[in-house]
Motif scaffolding. Structure first.
Motif, PDB file in Angstrom:
ATOM      1  N   GLU A  10       0.828  -1.212   0.000  1.00 38.19           N
ATOM      2  CA  GLU A  10       0.000   0.000   0.000  1.00 38.19           C
ATOM      3  C   GLU A  10       0.858   1.257   0.000  1.00 38.19           C
ATOM      4  O   GLU A  10       1.736   1.424   0.838  1.00 38.19           O
ATOM      5  CB  GLU A  10      -0.885   0.035   1.242  1.00 38.19           C
ATOM      6  CG  GLU A  10      -1.952  -1.029   1.309  1.00 38.19           C
ATOM      7  CD  GLU A  10      -2.737  -0.917   2.602  1.00 38.19           C
ATOM      8  OE1 GLU A  10      -3.137   0.210   2.960  1.00 38.19           O
ATOM      9  OE2 GLU A  10      -2.934  -1.943   3.266  1.00 38.19           O
ATOM     10  N   ARG A  15      -1.842   1.981  -4.971  1.00 39.10           N
ATOM     11  CA  ARG A  15      -2.362   3.172  -4.305  1.00 39.10           C
ATOM     12  C   ARG A  15      -3.124   2.785  -3.040  1.00 39.10           C
ATOM     13  O   ARG A  15      -3.818   1.771  -3.007  1.00 39.10           O
ATOM     14  CB  ARG A  15      -3.248   3.989  -5.242  1.00 39.10           C
ATOM     15  CG  ARG A  15      -4.522   3.308  -5.697  1.00 39.10           C
ATOM     16  CD  ARG A  15      -5.384   4.258  -6.536  1.00 39.10           C
ATOM     17  NE  ARG A  15      -6.628   3.612  -6.923  1.00 39.10           N
ATOM     18  CZ  ARG A  15      -6.825   2.958  -8.056  1.00 39.10           C
ATOM     19  NH1 ARG A  15      -5.838   2.879  -8.930  1.00 39.10           N
ATOM     20  NH2 ARG A  15      -7.993   2.400  -8.323  1.00 39.10           N
ATOM     21  N   ILE A  16      -2.993   3.598  -2.015  1.00 41.15           N
ATOM     22  CA  ILE A  16      -3.666   3.346  -0.744  1.00 41.15           C
ATOM     23  C   ILE A  16      -5.178   3.304  -0.928  1.00 41.15           C
ATOM     24  O   ILE A  16      -5.878   2.514  -0.291  1.00 41.15           O
ATOM     25  CB  ILE A  16      -3.275   4.427   0.287  1.00 41.15           C
ATOM     26  CG1 ILE A  16      -1.798   4.281   0.680  1.00 41.15           C
ATOM     27  CG2 ILE A  16      -4.155   4.339   1.525  1.00 41.15           C
ATOM     28  CD1 ILE A  16      -1.298   5.349   1.603  1.00 41.15           C
ATOM     29  N   SER A  17      -5.687   4.136  -1.815  1.00 43.26           N
ATOM     30  CA  SER A  17      -7.135   4.209  -1.989  1.00 43.26           C
ATOM     31  C   SER A  17      -7.724   2.906  -2.507  1.00 43.26           C
ATOM     32  O   SER A  17      -8.908   2.629  -2.301  1.00 43.26           O
ATOM     33  CB  SER A  17      -7.512   5.356  -2.937  1.00 43.26           C
ATOM     34  OG  SER A  17      -6.931   5.171  -4.213  1.00 43.26           O
ATOM     35  N   LYS A  20      -8.388   1.068   0.754  1.00 44.79           N
ATOM     36  CA  LYS A  20      -9.370   1.736   1.598  1.00 44.79           C
ATOM     37  C   LYS A  20     -10.722   1.912   0.914  1.00 44.79           C
ATOM     38  O   LYS A  20     -11.762   1.869   1.572  1.00 44.79           O
ATOM     39  CB  LYS A  20      -8.815   3.099   2.048  1.00 44.79           C
ATOM     40  CG  LYS A  20      -7.598   2.989   2.952  1.00 44.79           C
ATOM     41  CD  LYS A  20      -7.227   4.322   3.555  1.00 44.79           C
ATOM     42  CE  LYS A  20      -5.998   4.203   4.454  1.00 44.79           C
ATOM     43  NZ  LYS A  20      -6.206   3.276   5.574  1.00 44.79           N
ATOM     44  N   ASP A  21     -10.699   2.134  -0.401  1.00 45.55           N
ATOM     45  CA  ASP A  21     -11.948   2.427  -1.109  1.00 45.55           C
ATOM     46  C   ASP A  21     -12.563   1.224  -1.808  1.00 45.55           C
ATOM     47  O   ASP A  21     -13.740   1.251  -2.176  1.00 45.55           O
ATOM     48  CB  ASP A  21     -11.714   3.532  -2.153  1.00 45.55           C
ATOM     49  CG  ASP A  21     -11.310   4.854  -1.523  1.00 45.55           C
ATOM     50  OD1 ASP A  21     -11.513   5.014  -0.308  1.00 45.55           O
ATOM     51  OD2 ASP A  21     -10.773   5.713  -2.248  1.00 45.55           O
ATOM     52  N   ASP A  76      -9.181   0.156  10.975  1.00 41.81           N
ATOM     53  CA  ASP A  76      -7.987  -0.186  10.198  1.00 41.81           C
ATOM     54  C   ASP A  76      -6.896  -0.763  11.103  1.00 41.81           C
ATOM     55  O   ASP A  76      -5.725  -0.376  11.026  1.00 41.81           O
ATOM     56  CB  ASP A  76      -7.458   1.030   9.437  1.00 41.81           C
ATOM     57  CG  ASP A  76      -6.360   0.665   8.434  1.00 41.81           C
ATOM     58  OD1 ASP A  76      -6.277  -0.526   8.054  1.00 41.81           O
ATOM     59  OD2 ASP A  76      -5.578   1.558   8.048  1.00 41.81           O
ATOM     60  N   ASP A 205       0.660   9.464  -2.647  1.00 45.53           N
ATOM     61  CA  ASP A 205      -0.640   9.506  -1.951  1.00 45.53           C
ATOM     62  C   ASP A 205      -0.684  10.437  -0.746  1.00 45.53           C
ATOM     63  O   ASP A 205      -1.390  10.186   0.229  1.00 45.53           O
ATOM     64  CB  ASP A 205      -1.048   8.100  -1.509  1.00 45.53           C
ATOM     65  CG  ASP A 205      -1.330   7.172  -2.684  1.00 45.53           C
ATOM     66  OD1 ASP A 205      -1.607   7.688  -3.776  1.00 45.53           O
ATOM     67  OD2 ASP A 205      -1.274   5.949  -2.504  1.00 45.53           O
ATOM     68  N   GLN A 207       1.239  10.809   1.684  1.00 40.01           N
ATOM     69  CA  GLN A 207       1.702  10.252   2.940  1.00 40.01           C
ATOM     70  C   GLN A 207       2.728  11.172   3.592  1.00 40.01           C
ATOM     71  O   GLN A 207       3.294  12.055   2.942  1.00 40.01           O
ATOM     72  CB  GLN A 207       2.342   8.873   2.701  1.00 40.01           C
ATOM     73  CG  GLN A 207       1.356   7.784   2.343  1.00 40.01           C
ATOM     74  CD  GLN A 207       0.568   7.331   3.566  1.00 40.01           C
ATOM     75  OE1 GLN A 207      -0.398   7.998   3.968  1.00 40.01           O
ATOM     76  NE2 GLN A 207       0.941   6.232   4.155  1.00 40.01           N
TER      77      GLN A 207
END
Length: 227
Positions: A10, A15-17, A20-21, A76, A205, A207
């Motif tokens: 991630e 991508r982190i999204s 998460k998404d 999370d 992203d 971060q």
């Protein structure tokens, strides 16, 4: 000289999204029914018992276990039995074509180049090994699992603990200084550096950024001689 690369997932190569998404909401929606339908399966039962151990309620009923799992997803939290169960739920989603595993184009090209050059590639993520392999098996670029030599998850320890990286070193045929760890998270990079690894931060992203470690914004900027 870098002989092996250990990469986070991630925020580093995906991508982190995406997690998460896409993945987290899918698990939250489908996990209760999956657990109820498969609670007698030995693999699932072992993880449910691990949840009961985690919450110190060995006789907790299934509703209580599910409530805790959903709470951990919302918060999370990196709890191993949750990660194992999420991997099982995501397997269905991948296999049914509900989504594919996102990989940054520059990361895919970089991984291919390193593999072709003979550099051994390893993965270390808070997601379970099963979840890692599912993402790579059903990635945007098809099945890219052959690029990787081995996979590690929280069974070796927390990602912000230097002992976790030492545990990984103990399981691979390289000295710590021969391994480059890639991550977007400063605390993970700090822990890897304490274990003697070389480090490289990905600035993706939005971060948190730090100049404590070498950094790049894209793998197109990768230069092993500057690390």
């Amino acid at each position: 000289m870098i002989k092996a690369i250990l990469t986070d997932i991630e925020g580093t190569i995906t991508r982190i999204s995406f997690v998460k998404d896409v993945l987290f909401p899918y698990a939250a929606e489908h996990l209760p029914a999956f657990v109820r339908q498969n609670e007698s399966d030995e693999l699932v039962k072992a993880q449910l018992d691990a949840v009961r151990h985690e919450i110190a309620r060995p006789t907790a009923n299934l509703d209580i276990v599910i409530d805790n799992l959903l709470s951990w997803i919302k918060e999370d939290l990196k709890v191993t039995p949750l990660k194992q169960l999420q991997g099982l739920v995501w397997q269905t989603g991948y296999q049914q074509g509900h989504f594919t595993g996102h990989i940054y184009p520059d990361a895919y090209q970089f991984l291919q180049q390193q593999h072709q050059a003979g550099t051994k590639l390893y993965v270390y993520s808070s997601g379970s090994v099963k979840a890692q392999q599912l993402l790579f098996a059903h990635s945007d670029y098809g099945d890219i699992r052959p690029l990787f030599t081995d996979y590690f998850d929280t069974k070796v320890g927390h990602k912000q603990s230097s002992s976790s990286y030492q545990n990984i070193i103990n399981q691979i045929p390289f000295e710590s200084h021969e391994v480059l760890f890639l991550s977007d998270v400063v605390e993970e990079l700090d822990a890897a550096k304490q274990a003697g690894m070389q480090t490289l931060q990905l600035w993706r992203d939005n971060q948190s950024q730090s100049q404590k470690h070498p950094f790049i914004a894209s793998f197109e900027q990768f230069d092993s001689e500057r690390i």
